[in-house]
Design a protein around this motif. Structure first.
Motif, short mmCIF file in Angstrom:
data_model
loop_
_atom_site.label_atom_id
_atom_site.label_comp_id
_atom_site.label_asym_id
_atom_site.label_seq_id
_atom_site.Cartn_x
_atom_site.Cartn_y
_atom_site.Cartn_z
N VAL A 1 0.86 -1.20 0.00
CA VAL A 1 0.00 0.00 0.00
C VAL A 1 0.89 1.24 0.00
O VAL A 1 1.81 1.35 0.81
N ARG A 2 0.62 2.17 -0.90
CA ARG A 2 1.42 3.40 -1.01
C ARG A 2 0.76 4.50 -0.18
O ARG A 2 -0.32 4.98 -0.54
N GLN A 3 1.40 4.90 0.89
CA GLN A 3 0.84 5.94 1.75
C GLN A 3 0.99 7.31 1.11
O GLN A 3 2.00 7.62 0.46
N SER A 4 -0.02 8.15 1.32
CA SER A 4 -0.02 9.52 0.81
C SER A 4 -0.65 10.43 1.85
O SER A 4 -1.54 10.01 2.60
N GLY A 5 -0.21 11.68 1.90
CA GLY A 5 -0.78 12.63 2.85
C GLY A 5 -0.39 14.04 2.53
O GLY A 5 0.50 14.28 1.70
N ARG A 6 -1.05 14.97 3.17
CA ARG A 6 -0.75 16.39 2.96
C ARG A 6 -1.03 17.13 4.25
O ARG A 6 -2.01 16.85 4.95
N VAL A 7 -0.19 18.09 4.56
CA VAL A 7 -0.32 18.85 5.81
C VAL A 7 -0.96 20.20 5.53
O VAL A 7 -0.64 20.85 4.54
N GLY A 8 -1.86 20.61 6.42
CA GLY A 8 -2.35 21.99 6.42
C GLY A 8 -3.46 22.30 5.44
O GLY A 8 -3.72 23.46 5.17
N SER A 9 -4.13 21.30 4.88
CA SER A 9 -5.24 21.55 3.96
C SER A 9 -6.42 20.68 4.33
O SER A 9 -6.33 19.46 4.31
N ALA A 10 -7.56 21.33 4.64
CA ALA A 10 -8.77 20.59 5.00
C ALA A 10 -9.43 19.98 3.77
O ALA A 10 -10.26 19.09 3.90
N LEU A 11 -9.06 20.45 2.57
CA LEU A 11 -9.72 19.98 1.36
C LEU A 11 -9.22 18.61 0.92
O LEU A 11 -9.94 17.86 0.27
N ASP A 12 -7.99 18.28 1.26
CA ASP A 12 -7.36 17.10 0.69
C ASP A 12 -7.98 15.79 1.14
O ASP A 12 -7.81 14.77 0.48
N ASN A 13 -8.64 15.78 2.27
CA ASN A 13 -9.29 14.55 2.73
C ASN A 13 -10.79 14.77 2.91
O ASN A 13 -11.44 14.10 3.71
N ALA A 14 -11.32 15.72 2.15
CA ALA A 14 -12.71 16.15 2.36
C ALA A 14 -13.72 15.05 2.07
O ALA A 14 -14.79 15.02 2.69
N VAL A 15 -13.42 14.13 1.15
CA VAL A 15 -14.40 13.10 0.78
C VAL A 15 -14.72 12.22 1.98
O VAL A 15 -15.88 12.03 2.34
N ILE A 16 -13.70 11.65 2.61
CA ILE A 16 -13.94 10.76 3.74
C ILE A 16 -14.39 11.55 4.98
O ILE A 16 -15.20 11.07 5.76
N GLU A 17 -13.91 12.79 5.14
CA GLU A 17 -14.35 13.60 6.27
C GLU A 17 -15.84 13.94 6.13
O GLU A 17 -16.59 13.94 7.11
N SER A 18 -16.28 14.23 4.91
CA SER A 18 -17.69 14.50 4.67
C SER A 18 -18.53 13.27 4.95
O SER A 18 -19.63 13.36 5.51
N TRP A 19 -18.01 12.09 4.56
CA TRP A 19 -18.74 10.85 4.83
C TRP A 19 -18.90 10.63 6.33
O TRP A 19 -19.99 10.30 6.81
N HIS A 20 -17.83 10.84 7.09
CA HIS A 20 -17.92 10.70 8.54
C HIS A 20 -18.89 11.71 9.14
O HIS A 20 -19.62 11.41 10.07
N SER A 21 -18.89 12.93 8.59
CA SER A 21 -19.80 13.96 9.09
C SER A 21 -21.25 13.54 8.91
O SER A 21 -22.09 13.72 9.80
N THR A 22 -21.56 12.95 7.74
CA THR A 22 -22.92 12.47 7.49
C THR A 22 -23.30 11.36 8.46
O THR A 22 -24.39 11.36 9.04
N LEU A 23 -22.41 10.40 8.63
CA LEU A 23 -22.67 9.29 9.56
C LEU A 23 -22.92 9.81 10.97
O LEU A 23 -23.89 9.42 11.62
N GLU A 24 -22.05 10.69 11.45
CA GLU A 24 -22.19 11.21 12.81
C GLU A 24 -23.53 11.93 12.99
O GLU A 24 -24.23 11.72 13.98
N PHE A 25 -23.86 12.78 12.01
CA PHE A 25 -25.11 13.55 12.15
C PHE A 25 -26.33 12.65 12.16
O PHE A 25 -27.22 12.80 13.00
N GLU A 26 -26.38 11.69 11.24
CA GLU A 26 -27.57 10.85 11.15
C GLU A 26 -27.69 9.90 12.32
O GLU A 26 -28.80 9.63 12.80
N LEU A 27 -26.57 9.39 12.82
CA LEU A 27 -26.65 8.53 14.01
C LEU A 27 -27.05 9.33 15.23
O LEU A 27 -27.83 8.88 16.06
#
Length: 291
Positions: free
Chosen positions: A216-242
């Motif tokens: 598995v090739r690890q990737s990451g970026r520091v200091g940007s909220a946009l770079d992981n927005a897809v999975i963060e948005s998914w978690h936000s939906t799950l948290e809100f609905e639960l």
């Protein structure tokens, strides 16, 4: 509005045509609606309004006009998204907004941070090309419960997840290991990019060693909220609905609810980015297309 136009003539002698003009309706519309519209079109619209309300309730207020339109079309209805939006508005039905979630990220060591292999090219049209990972906390009464998840950008499917009392590298590895098992093993996903934030669970030596061992090739970026927005948005939906649907007293209750929610999401949740298909339905379509 028809009653108001009629009242203007009775109370003030204003002709129907004159009252219709500033209100932006035609006299024909007024005469049709004055005593109720018994036309087939009105009957069809009323029936469709009932079906829209039923679908809105069936999805627990989570769906807006686009996915409800997709549901109706899948059932054989010929209807536009604008019509569905109007029917929702007429009944005061509005999909619940998401809440901003609290971050659980603890910055990892700088010397262990992974390079950015995404380069802000977030999209993926193939499976097992780009995975996104993140963690969040599930609110319960008896203590802490954390969820780590792995999302395949090619289908927006949650291919791996793990629940535990500690937000650490072991939990992150458990979610990744499940994703690899679901996809058929390390050989089947060799070279997949796994993009996350630079939290301590992902920069831990044990986790990085596991990624290397599994290809598995690890990737990451520091200091940007946009770079992981897809999975963060998914978690936000799950948290809100639960949080909206239940208050969990125990970890066991929360675990069951999270597992059920993820299964429903993967099989049933429609995505505009996937042509209004669910993640698993989209994957099946990709496989059929390849065949």
């Amino acid at each position: 509005m028809a009653a108001f136009i009629a009242a203007q003539r009775e109370a003030h002698g204003i002709p129907h045509a004159t009252a219709c003009r500033p209100l932006g309706v035609s006299p024909a519309w007024f005469y049709k609606w004055r005593h109720g519209d018994a036309s087939a079109q009105h009957t069809r619209r009323a029936r469709r309004g009932i079906e829209v309300a039923r679908l809105f309730a069936a999805h627990q207020g989570r769906y807006g006009a686009p996915p409800i339109t997709a549901d109706l079309r899948a059932a054989g209805e010929r209807v536009s998204e604008n019509t569905v939006a109007a029917l929702l508005a007429e009944q005061g039905l509005v999909a619940r907004p998401k809440r901003r979630r609290k971050s659980t990220t603890r910055p990892g060591r700088r010397d262990r941070r992974a390079p950015d292999l995404i380069g802000r090219d977030f999209a993926a049209d193939q499976l097992n090309c780009k995975w996104y990972g993140d963690g969040t906390e599930i609110a319960i009464g008896e203590g802490k419960l954390y969820l780590d998840s792995v999302l395949d950008m090619g289908s927006r499917r949650i291919v791996g997840f793990a629940l535990g009392e500690h937000h650490d590298a072991a939990l992150a590895y458990a979610a990744l290991a499940m994703a690899i098992a679901v996809r058929g093993g390390a050989e089947a996903v060799a070279g997949v990019i796994f993009h996350t934030d630079q939290g301590s669970e992902y920069t831990a030596g044990a986790f990085q060693a596991a990624c290397t061992r599994l290809g598995v090739r690890q990737s990451g970026r520091v200091g940007s909220a946009l770079d992981n927005a897809v999975i963060e948005s998914w978690h936000s939906t799950l948290e809100f609905e639960l949080r909206r649907d239940a208050r969990f007293a125990t970890r066991a209750q929360a675990r069951r609810a999270v597992v059920d929610w993820i299964e429903t999401y993967n099989h049933d949740r429609r995505h505009s980015a996937l042509g209004m298909r669910s993640p698993i339905a989209h994957e099946q379509a990709l496989l059929e297309q390849a065949a």
